[in-house]
Write a protein that holds these residues in place. Structure first.
Motif: not given
Length: 525
Positions: A280-284, A319-332, A359-363
């Motif tokens: 849900t929060f990835a969609q948001a 809950l996200m893959d750390p690599a994805i979460a770190v990237y989004i946090n930096s650009v968003f 590929k795997d966002i998490g879980y």
């Protein structure tokens, strides 16, 4: 389903038998057809998802007070949305609480998991490692809430609109974080009260006698909105996971499973709950990262949409893959980008590309699970992306949907040790066998009918009537109307019949071996 023709064929094919035997045959036919219908109904079982469908969860234990936390979120949001709002009132509710006597949102945001005896700190630490600002005295949730409420600190110099939307949405993140805390404790201690409290903080008020704002003020309400946007059913997946945990507690209480098996089932259900909320929060994140970066938007709209999207990202970031979460946090994150030029879709497309790259966002959640093209039908063209990673055929998607169905999961739980694919094969194979038996019965009935039509003029009469009619008086017209008329006009000598046949004859005086037209027309399967 009316089956007049089929019933007539059955009755004529067994016309040499007594009325009682005919009834047994017809009732067996009904039973076979009913079994087939039930089998196919179970298989169909609403494989497609309907975002408006909700399977309710009712806590077994009293967690009404915990559910009232969502009312504080609604009250604070209501104050913020009022023209000329009184910020001191909103801050007081956050710090001291209003609807729940024992705990405030600030108390929830400052919860020390380790001090509370939580052994598995992995979820909390994943959030904290990403979102704690260096030098902050408070935990990441409380720090963000206070800065947004006062529009200072990390929000210094930003618009009131950005601050307003950020506090409103981060209170939902606070509720989700506390639901995580209760979920981890439920698994750790095999504690059903913690499991029900997880539901209460996630859902908000669930009893309309407490407040009319049912199912609002908690992160579960966000799932309802995103499911409508993207045509998904992740809120239902959250509820299904909660129900699975509740069922496991019941089985352990009845002695059906051990404590170790209960813990295993709770962990599996908790993981599914987290996966659904991450989705849900990835969609948001995907939605609002596109909506804030468009040409011709007012600065007020940009701040509102940007703050909403980034804060929603924070809700699921741990809950996200750390690599994805770190990237989004930096650009968003908008707090360090005041006055920066905004290029339409740049951040949005880069976030999607990063999710696809990992590929795997998490879980085990993938971009293809989010149904992005339902909300953004031109996303591949807009972002220059060839594929969103969905290589599954429609048939494979339907198979996945079937195996996620609640009825299938119940059947799966009844047969431990059987792989899901084998269970699907057993269900469809069993239905195929039943269908084959029905076809054989139908063919047999049709063959018997044809044979009956080729028999002598006495075909269709009970055996005892054949022997009692002289050959020259045998009816020559084989149509149902003329045969029935001849038989009805003939007076049978009951005394000449064996006693058991007299009994049958006396019990059915009006039919003489036939079902009446009205009886045939009334039979249904």
């Amino acid at each position: 389903v009316k089956t007049n023709f089929f019933t007539e064929a059955v009755s004529q094919s067994i016309s040499s038998k007594t009325i009682a035997q005919q009834r047994i045959h017809i009732n067996m036919t009904k039973l076979i057809f009913a079994s087939l219908l039930i089998s196919f109904s179970a298989i169909k079982a609403d494989v497609s998802t309907d975002v408006t469908e909700t399977i309710g969860y009712t806590p077994n234990l009293d967690v009404i007070d915990h559910s009232k936390a969502g009312l504080d979120q609604l009250d604070i949001s209501g104050i913020i949305d009022e023209p000329g709002n009184d910020w001191t009132e909103a801050i007081d509710i956050y710090i001291n609480g209003r609807n729940r006597a024992t705990k405030s949102f600030q108390g929830m945001a400052r919860k020390d998991w380790a001090a509370a005896g939580v052994e598995d700190l992995s979820i909390y630490e994943a959030y904290a490692a990403l979102l704690n600002y260096p030098g902050d005295a408070e935990p990441f949730l409380d720090s963000y809430n206070l800065d947004a409420l006062n529009c200072n600190g990390t929000f210094e110099g930003h618009s009131r609109r950005l601050c307003d939307i950020s506090i409103k949405k981060n209170l939902l993140c606070t509720g989700l974080q506390y639901a995580h805390y209760e979920g981890v404790k439920a698994v750790q201690n095999n504690n059903e009260k913690n499991w029900d409290e997880m539901f209460a903080f996630w859902n908000g008020v669930y009893d309309d006698s407490v407040d009319s704002r049912v199912n609002k003020g908690g992160p579960g309400s966000v799932q309802s909105s995103r499911d409508k946007d993207f045509g998904t059913n992740f809120k239902q997946e959250s509820i299904t996971a909660l129900l699975a945990g509740q069922e496991a507690f019941g089985k352990e209480a009845n002695g059906e499973i051990s404590e170790a098996e209960l813990k295993e089932k709770l962990q599996a259900a908790f993981d599914k709950f987290n996966r659904a909320n991450l989705a849900t929060f990835a969609q948001a994140t995907i939605k609002y990262s596109a909506n804030y970066a468009k040409e011709g938007l007012s600065s007020e709209y940009v701040d509102n949409t940007w703050g909403e999207g980034y804060t929603y990202f924070r809700c699921g970031a741990g809950l996200m893959d750390p690599a994805i979460a770190v990237y989004i946090n930096s650009v968003f994150d908008p707090r360090d980008k005041k006055g920066a030029d905004v290029t339409p879709l740049e951040v949005h497309c880069n976030i999607l590309r990063r999710m696809l790259a990992e590929k795997d966002i998490g879980y085990n959640l993938k971009v293809s699970d989010l149904n992005v093209e339902e909300y953004f039908p031109n996303v591949k063209n807009d972002c220059g992306i060839d594929s969103l990673g969905d290589t599954k055929t429609t048939e494979e998607k339907n198979d996945d949907g079937f195996m996620q169905n609640a009825l299938f999961q119940e059947l799966y739980d009844l047969i431990p040790g059987v792989e899901q694919e084998w269970l699907v094969l057993l269900i469809f194979g069993g239905a195929a066998v039943v269908a084959l038996l029905i076809i054989v019965c139908l063919l047999r009935c049709l063959c018997c009918k044809r044979k009956a039509d080729e028999d002598s003029g006495t075909s269709g009469l009970p055996e005892y009537t054949k022997e009692s009619i002289p050959s020259e008086q045998a009816p020559t017209d084989h149509s149902p109307a003329s045969t029935t008329s001849d038989v009805e006009n003939k007076e049978l000598n009951n005394d000449s019949l064996p006693s058991y046949e007299r009994g049958v004859q006396s019990n059915e005086p009006d039919t003489d071996g036939y079902l009446s037209e009205s009886s045939r027309n009334s039979i249904s399967v």
